[in-house]
Design an enzyme around this catalytic site. Structure first.
Site, PDB file in Angstrom:
ATOM      1  N   LYS A   1       0.993   4.318   6.889  1.00  0.00           N
ATOM      2  CA  LYS A   1       0.257   5.419   5.813  1.00  0.00           C
ATOM      3  C   LYS A   1       0.849   6.647   6.072  1.00  0.00           C
ATOM      4  CE  LYS A   1      -2.838   2.256   4.755  1.00  0.00           C
ATOM      5  NZ  LYS A   1      -2.612   1.129   3.815  1.00  0.00           N
TER       6      LYS A   1
ATOM      7  N   SER B   1       0.763  -1.193  -0.217  1.00  0.00           N
ATOM      8  CA  SER B   1      -0.010   0.166  -0.115  1.00  0.00           C
ATOM      9  C   SER B   1       0.794   1.468   0.021  1.00  0.00           C
ATOM     10  CB  SER B   1      -0.728   0.090   1.207  1.00  0.00           C
ATOM     11  OG  SER B   1      -0.345   0.307   2.491  1.00  0.00           O
TER      12      SER B   1
END
Length: 182
Positions: A84, A41
């Protein structure tokens, strides 16, 4: 060396090992932690399988800022740690259209996304739904993976609480070809 000297040497070793273990636990709890990245990701910034160090001291002094790469507890499963990039902080407005991320009405130039489009997910994905533009609540962060086409992030689970942030991802240390600061 007599029995007394051998006993003293053994006790010294036990004390040394115990002190080293206490120091290691304190460092891991309050200063840094090692993470293994389980998914893609954050490609191309962080590769699947990279090992990185997350430092825990700086966020005791000042909160996360836009652009920081952070680790945090997954809002849907707090036993899982996610990584993230912070794209907006409390009070900022997030909008997405035509493949571009807008923060406070300004289009973002995000070289780390390698031109991958940023699109909102259907509004019914997050409990209660989201509509854009979306203002991030105070005390929260809007986080997104750099690999925008393959990231379960705030578009999926909404904003995260600053209190759920576990570290600031500082640098990759393994494998050596990927090593470097974030």
């Amino acid at each position: 060396m007599g029995r007394r000297g051998a006993g003293r040497a053994a006790l010294d070793w036990v004390v040394t090992i115990a002190v080293a273990l206490v120091i290691a636990v304190l460092l891991r709890t309050f200063v840094f932690e090692v993470y293994i990245v389980p998914s893609g990701s954050m490609l191309e910034t962080i590769q699947e399988g990279d090992r990185l160090v997350g430092e825990k001291v700086s966020y005791r002094l000042a909160g996360p800022r836009a652009g920081d790469v952070v680790t945090f507890n997954d809002p849907q499963d707090p036993s899982v740690t996610l990584i993230k990039r912070v794209v907006a902080v409390g009070g900022q407005t997030v909008d997405m259209h035509d493949g571009v991320l807008y923060i406070d009405g300004l289009p973002q130039q995000e070289s780390y996304t390698e031109g991958k489009p940023t699109e909102p997910l259907p509004t019914n994905v997050v409990d209660g739904g989201l509509s854009y533009p979306y203002t991030v609540p105070e005390g929260c962060l809007w986080v997104m993976g750099d690999n925008r086409t393959n990231s379960l992030d705030s578009r999926y689970f909404g904003p995260i609480s600053v209190s759920d942030v576990t570290s600031h991802a500082a640098f990759i240390f393994w494998p050596l070809p990927d090593a470097g600061g974030l």
